[in-house]
Design an enzyme around this catalytic site. Sequence first.
Site, PDB file in Angstrom:
ATOM      1  N   TYR A  45      45.393  33.569  45.718  1.00  0.00           N
ATOM      2  CA  TYR A  45      46.196  34.697  45.254  1.00  0.00           C
ATOM      3  C   TYR A  45      47.341  34.227  44.357  1.00  0.00           C
ATOM      4  O   TYR A  45      48.130  33.353  44.756  1.00  0.00           O
ATOM      5  CB  TYR A  45      46.761  35.473  46.458  1.00  0.00           C
ATOM      6  CG  TYR A  45      47.648  36.620  46.044  1.00  0.00           C
ATOM      7  CD1 TYR A  45      47.106  37.858  45.724  1.00  0.00           C
ATOM      8  CD2 TYR A  45      49.030  36.452  45.938  1.00  0.00           C
ATOM      9  CE1 TYR A  45      47.913  38.904  45.314  1.00  0.00           C
ATOM     10  CE2 TYR A  45      49.843  37.495  45.533  1.00  0.00           C
ATOM     11  CZ  TYR A  45      49.282  38.715  45.228  1.00  0.00           C
ATOM     12  OH  TYR A  45      50.085  39.741  44.818  1.00  0.00           O
ATOM     13  N   TYR A  47      46.210  40.304  38.989  1.00  0.00           N
ATOM     14  CA  TYR A  47      45.170  41.291  39.307  1.00  0.00           C
ATOM     15  C   TYR A  47      44.264  41.612  38.107  1.00  0.00           C
ATOM     16  O   TYR A  47      43.091  41.270  38.087  1.00  0.00           O
ATOM     17  CB  TYR A  47      45.803  42.597  39.798  1.00  0.00           C
ATOM     18  CG  TYR A  47      46.616  42.466  41.060  1.00  0.00           C
ATOM     19  CD1 TYR A  47      46.002  42.561  42.304  1.00  0.00           C
ATOM     20  CD2 TYR A  47      47.989  42.278  41.022  1.00  0.00           C
ATOM     21  CE1 TYR A  47      46.740  42.461  43.481  1.00  0.00           C
ATOM     22  CE2 TYR A  47      48.735  42.181  42.185  1.00  0.00           C
ATOM     23  CZ  TYR A  47      48.113  42.272  43.408  1.00  0.00           C
ATOM     24  OH  TYR A  47      48.843  42.174  44.556  1.00  0.00           O
ATOM     25  N   LYS A  62      49.811  51.841  41.823  1.00  0.00           N
ATOM     26  CA  LYS A  62      50.502  52.285  43.038  1.00  0.00           C
ATOM     27  C   LYS A  62      51.190  53.642  42.871  1.00  0.00           C
ATOM     28  O   LYS A  62      51.435  54.329  43.846  1.00  0.00           O
ATOM     29  CB  LYS A  62      51.514  51.227  43.505  1.00  0.00           C
ATOM     30  CG  LYS A  62      50.921  49.833  43.729  1.00  0.00           C
ATOM     31  CD  LYS A  62      49.697  49.843  44.602  1.00  0.00           C
ATOM     32  CE  LYS A  62      49.099  48.477  44.899  1.00  0.00           C
ATOM     33  NZ  LYS A  62      48.714  47.666  43.739  1.00  0.00           N
TER      34      LYS A  62
HETATM   35  C1  LIG Z   1      47.942  46.432  43.921  1.00  0.00           C
HETATM   36  C2  LIG Z   1      47.234  46.144  42.678  1.00  0.00           C
HETATM   37  C3  LIG Z   1      45.829  46.123  42.634  1.00  0.00           C
HETATM   38  C4  LIG Z   1      44.955  46.284  43.846  1.00  0.00           C
HETATM   39  O1  LIG Z   1      44.936  47.587  44.364  1.00  0.00           O
HETATM   40  P1  LIG Z   1      44.675  47.775  45.928  1.00  0.00           P
HETATM   41  O2  LIG Z   1      44.731  49.217  46.157  1.00  0.00           O
HETATM   42  O3  LIG Z   1      45.742  46.989  46.622  1.00  0.00           O
HETATM   43  O4  LIG Z   1      43.334  47.187  46.255  1.00  0.00           O
HETATM   44  C5  LIG Z   1      45.214  45.895  41.420  1.00  0.00           C
HETATM   45  N1  LIG Z   1      45.944  45.691  40.300  1.00  0.00           N
HETATM   46  C6  LIG Z   1      47.291  45.694  40.300  1.00  0.00           C
HETATM   47  C7  LIG Z   1      47.991  45.444  39.020  1.00  0.00           C
HETATM   48  C8  LIG Z   1      47.984  45.921  41.487  1.00  0.00           C
HETATM   49  O5  LIG Z   1      49.326  45.911  41.474  1.00  0.00           O
END
Ligand SMILES: *Cc1c(COP(=O)(O)O)cnc(C)c1O
Length: 332
Positions: free
Chosen positions: A260, A286, A49
């Site tokens: 999720y 993730y 991010k």
């Molecule tokens: C937000 C996030 C993602 C996904 O990215 P997007 O742009 O929302 O698709 C992947 N890995 C981590 C660790 C994240 O925080």
Amino acid sequence: MKLKSLPRIELAQLPTPLQELSRLGQLLGGPKLLVKRDDQTGLALGGNKTRKLEFLIADALKKGADTVITAGAPQSNHCRQTAAAAAQVGMGCELVLGGNEPEVPNGNVLLDLFCGANLHWTTRERRNAKMEEVARQLRSLKHNPYIIPVGGSNGLGALGYVQAMIELNDQLSKGRVKVDTIVFATSSGGTQAGMVVGARISGFKGKILGISIDQRSSQEPSYQSELAAIANEAAKLIDSRYEFTEDDFTVNYDYLGLGYGVVGNLERESIRLTACTEGLLLDPVYSGRAMGGLIDLIKKGFFSLKDTVLYWHTGGAPALFAYARELTEIRH
Ligand SMILES: *Cc1c(COP(=O)(O)O)cnc(C)c1O
């Protein structure tokens, strides 16, 4: 190209390292494995991010905002990095978290609080309405709030990953390395949308394969059409003539598990294996799920042994501590 002339502030330490995962690659006996370390972007423990926020926070500053509002799950890495970015530029930060407030603030929640964010707890469904409510309240107190969508995933945020693909392409051409496929976790879409636009612009010819974390193949409108919409918005912002449709996006929906943020054996095993072969930390929501998917695809012979696969590490390790119980449970 207009990308260079758009307002952007420096939040990340770039370029992030490009490394080889030789021990993990050898153990799996599949393609050559590389990793792009966006867990090391450097802002309050890093993550993907930060790249989006370089454009989003710059836009907020340009618009004279004094507070940013954003939303996510309780263990949102996006919220933590937004809180840190806001602290760094001296803005207020209001975070709308959809889910249950933990008894003890842990993982990302603890870091949100350290960075001075105010937390608003609500349900997942009410996150956007709650952000509007918080914005109205702030305006009535003569503040100027700026709303960043969940995950920072609009066209402007996606520009962070357009930039990232240009950065990767530079690293690959300097190292004379060719990548056949990039694999990573995809969820709100800004990362994948930006990568695909950036690939077109920088001439990257490999495949870009998102492992879905929570988006389903059955949903309407399709996740790929949402990705195309974000990509088109990003392309327009930089006056690019490229246009995208859902066919430009490849997403694998096979690793959703029980939903999720629900840790299963896939995540537990990929986190352990990657840590004990490479000393590299993934996260339970993730990057662990995406690596679990990648490992399974390698085991199934999805890639050629001659391929080079780049795992794009998107960060998230601060959430490990909030999932300590689920990660160490007896396996079933
Ligand atoms: C937000 C996030 C993602 C996904 O990215 P997007 O742009 O929302 O698709 C992947 N890995 C981590 C660790 C994240 O925080």
